[in-house]
Scaffold this active site. Sequence first.
Site, PDB file in Angstrom:
ATOM      1  N   HIS A 268      94.446  26.788  -0.887  1.00 40.60           N
ATOM      2  CA  HIS A 268      94.686  25.422  -0.385  1.00 40.60           C
ATOM      3  C   HIS A 268      94.029  25.320   0.995  1.00 40.60           C
ATOM      4  CE1 HIS A 268      96.505  21.599   0.091  1.00 40.60           C
ATOM      5  NE2 HIS A 268      97.786  21.904   0.171  1.00 40.60           N
ATOM      6  N   HIS A 309      88.126  22.047  -7.556  1.00 42.88           N
ATOM      7  CA  HIS A 309      89.297  21.272  -7.148  1.00 42.88           C
ATOM      8  C   HIS A 309      90.066  20.872  -8.391  1.00 42.88           C
ATOM      9  CE1 HIS A 309      91.717  18.213  -5.166  1.00 42.88           C
ATOM     10  NE2 HIS A 309      91.395  18.811  -4.049  1.00 42.88           N
ATOM     11  N   ASP A 365      86.499  21.924   2.153  1.00 37.88           N
ATOM     12  CA  ASP A 365      86.513  23.133   2.971  1.00 37.88           C
ATOM     13  C   ASP A 365      85.196  23.890   2.994  1.00 37.88           C
ATOM     14  OD1 ASP A 365      88.984  22.994   4.069  1.00 37.88           O
ATOM     15  OD2 ASP A 365      89.969  23.836   2.311  1.00 37.88           O
TER      16      ASP A 365
HETATM   17  N1  ACO Z   1      84.641  29.806  -8.219  1.00 34.63           N
HETATM   18  C1  ACO Z   1      84.416  30.268  -9.466  1.00 34.63           C
HETATM   19  N2  ACO Z   1      85.047  29.817 -10.549  1.00 34.63           N
HETATM   20  C2  ACO Z   1      85.968  28.875 -10.371  1.00 34.63           C
HETATM   21  C3  ACO Z   1      86.259  28.349  -9.105  1.00 34.63           C
HETATM   22  C4  ACO Z   1      85.565  28.835  -8.003  1.00 34.63           C
HETATM   23  N3  ACO Z   1      85.772  28.380  -6.776  1.00 34.63           N
HETATM   24  N4  ACO Z   1      87.224  27.402  -9.227  1.00 34.63           N
HETATM   25  C5  ACO Z   1      87.520  27.355 -10.545  1.00 34.63           C
HETATM   26  N5  ACO Z   1      86.769  28.250 -11.219  1.00 34.63           N
HETATM   27  C6  ACO Z   1      86.761  28.445 -12.674  1.00 34.63           C
HETATM   28  C7  ACO Z   1      87.945  29.247 -13.134  1.00 34.63           C
HETATM   29  O1  ACO Z   1      87.679  30.620 -13.158  1.00 34.63           O
HETATM   30  C8  ACO Z   1      88.174  28.676 -14.499  1.00 34.63           C
HETATM   31  O2  ACO Z   1      87.215  29.225 -15.371  1.00 34.63           O
HETATM   32  P1  ACO Z   1      87.613  29.591 -16.891  1.00 34.63           P
HETATM   33  O3  ACO Z   1      87.917  28.284 -17.532  1.00 34.63           O
HETATM   34  O4  ACO Z   1      86.432  30.274 -17.435  1.00 34.63           O
HETATM   35  O5  ACO Z   1      88.826  30.490 -16.814  1.00 34.63           O
HETATM   36  C9  ACO Z   1      87.842  27.205 -14.352  1.00 34.63           C
HETATM   37  O6  ACO Z   1      86.880  27.160 -13.279  1.00 34.63           O
HETATM   38  C10 ACO Z   1      89.032  26.328 -14.021  1.00 34.63           C
HETATM   39  O7  ACO Z   1      89.646  26.864 -12.847  1.00 34.63           O
HETATM   40  P2  ACO Z   1      91.185  26.777 -12.531  1.00 34.63           P
HETATM   41  O8  ACO Z   1      91.561  27.914 -11.656  1.00 34.63           O
HETATM   42  O9  ACO Z   1      91.961  26.585 -13.801  1.00 34.63           O
HETATM   43  O10 ACO Z   1      91.237  25.414 -11.737  1.00 34.63           O
HETATM   44  P3  ACO Z   1      92.429  24.929 -10.833  1.00 34.63           P
HETATM   45  O11 ACO Z   1      92.436  23.464 -10.923  1.00 34.63           O
HETATM   46  O12 ACO Z   1      93.704  25.635 -11.156  1.00 34.63           O
HETATM   47  O13 ACO Z   1      92.020  25.443  -9.389  1.00 34.63           O
HETATM   48  C11 ACO Z   1      91.239  25.533  -7.183  1.00 34.63           C
HETATM   49  C12 ACO Z   1      91.585  24.622  -8.371  1.00 34.63           C
HETATM   50  C13 ACO Z   1      92.470  26.387  -6.811  1.00 34.63           C
HETATM   51  C14 ACO Z   1      90.874  24.673  -6.004  1.00 34.63           C
HETATM   52  C15 ACO Z   1      90.059  26.445  -7.609  1.00 34.63           C
HETATM   53  O14 ACO Z   1      88.926  25.654  -7.932  1.00 34.63           O
HETATM   54  C16 ACO Z   1      89.716  27.473  -6.544  1.00 34.63           C
HETATM   55  O15 ACO Z   1      90.301  28.555  -6.518  1.00 34.63           O
HETATM   56  N6  ACO Z   1      88.738  27.148  -5.634  1.00 34.63           N
HETATM   57  C17 ACO Z   1      88.414  28.034  -4.552  1.00 34.63           C
HETATM   58  C18 ACO Z   1      89.439  27.882  -3.435  1.00 34.63           C
HETATM   59  C19 ACO Z   1      89.267  26.569  -2.678  1.00 34.63           C
HETATM   60  O16 ACO Z   1      88.159  26.208  -2.304  1.00 34.63           O
HETATM   61  N7  ACO Z   1      90.399  25.902  -2.418  1.00 34.63           N
HETATM   62  C20 ACO Z   1      90.396  24.656  -1.641  1.00 34.63           C
HETATM   63  C21 ACO Z   1      90.838  23.492  -2.495  1.00 34.63           C
HETATM   64  S1  ACO Z   1      90.686  22.004  -1.596  1.00 34.63           S
HETATM   65  C22 ACO Z   1      91.965  22.020  -0.541  1.00 34.63           C
HETATM   66  O17 ACO Z   1      93.031  22.536  -0.755  1.00 34.63           O
HETATM   67  C23 ACO Z   1      91.744  21.365   0.697  1.00 34.63           C
END
Ligand code: ACO
Length: 431
Positions: A268, A309, A365
């Site tokens: 987050h 996201h 971010d």
């Molecule tokens: N890098 C690589 N792969 C990713 C990423 C990423 N940053 N984000 C999602 N994925 C992939 C997952 O591995 C998953 O792949 P799969 O279907 O093959 O298993 C798919 O995309 C869906 O991902 P989820 O984790 O189910 O998506 P979710 O909606 O739960 O997660 C989140 C959202 C937590 C923001 C995620 O994209 C992430 O971890 N991003 C990196 C951390 C980040 O930048 N957070 C800031 C968010 S914005 C904020 O809070 C201000």
Amino acid sequence: MSKESLSITDNRTGKSYEIDIKDGAIRAMDIRQIAIDEDDFGLLSYDPSLGNTATVTSSVSFIDGDKGILEYRGYPIEQLAEKGTFLETAYLLVHGELPNKDQLENWETDITHRTMVLENVKKFMEGFRYDAHPMGMLVSTVGALSTFYPEAKNVQDESVRLEQTIRAIGKVGTIAAWAYRHTLGYPYIYPDNDLSYSGNLLNMLFRMVEDKYIPNPVIERAMDVLFILHADHEQNASANTMRAIGSSLADPYSALAGAIGSLYGPLHGGANEAVIRMLEEIESVDNIPKFIENVKSGADGVRLMGFGHRVYKNYDPRARLVKEMADKVFEVTGRNPLLDIALELERIALEDEYFIERKLYPNVDFYSGLIYQAMGFPVEIFPVLFAIPRTVGWMAQWSEAFGDREQRIVRPRQLYVGERQRDYVSMKDRS
Ligand code: ACO
């Protein structure tokens, strides 16, 4: 004419039900009537991580994740970032409308006069270890405010809620700045009422021995814009935490402490810190292809931080604005050398099938940390800089819940999958 309802047949019993649809949603409670017999509790919906469940009605901010739209109270984020100020935006989020001239002046005065923090709070903060993480200091100090303002627990009183909102917005910057000064071992700086909200924050963060701190106008404006962009973001993990704690009628400082704690995590608000650590680890543009391969293979759980996201399946509009602003900041601070790695990472990721398929775009971010780093901040302070403006959204949403008669204490259900009705086994008989 089509009916705004859903017909469901329960194949276990053959019974049919008609469930109303309103605002594109069905009420989860309406499916409770679907039961096998009188003893059956009724149907539940299972939604781990609340991926498809609305828990509130809200009019604070609106996101269209597919189109990449963010609006505060109906105003596009781009217009507020271009023409507005942070405190004007805060007024909008809290009160629902843009202020007129007098309202804005009074609001600015009210918040400016709440930036002072009691000396006991300062003493309390001085007790943290020299290497305490500033986010941990912020969580605990904001939570401790409830002991200084016991009237804050009268949460049903609208005027008390507004007073705490103004107080929280005023004081969070001071506490955040002092947490930062603490990590440096520098004396805490008192607020300067002559300065803007962002200018004063820079004063409390950076002032050394000069009589009067004069903020650089480009940096001051950049902080203000970053604060506008981070002020609210509807039902994310931290807003949900704020509302959940608030739903038990706890005082707002206890709820704020919980929200800040939720923001702290790397998935987050801790993501901008994680982005910089990731860019530093990649070290050079040449290492990007290997890094991307690691991300794609899921090796060691590596993710491309600052990408993806839960709601945006398009470019996060805030990321675009932050990226544009980076150039202006770098003209003053000098270019952040990590920018080249970030730009190349973005370019490669946006062309790569893995990221395209999953609709992974840069989020707010991805670039904000680069700006903060160029301004001279260490990474530990990044989530703290996020928590300052987000206090506005948390407080606005917390207060909004009191006007919603449907809101009760948050109490999710579970699907119990554990053992049942086992007899106690004495120690000697356990294997
Ligand atoms: N890098 C690589 N792969 C990713 C990423 C990423 N940053 N984000 C999602 N994925 C992939 C997952 O591995 C998953 O792949 P799969 O279907 O093959 O298993 C798919 O995309 C869906 O991902 P989820 O984790 O189910 O998506 P979710 O909606 O739960 O997660 C989140 C959202 C937590 C923001 C995620 O994209 C992430 O971890 N991003 C990196 C951390 C980040 O930048 N957070 C800031 C968010 S914005 C904020 O809070 C201000």
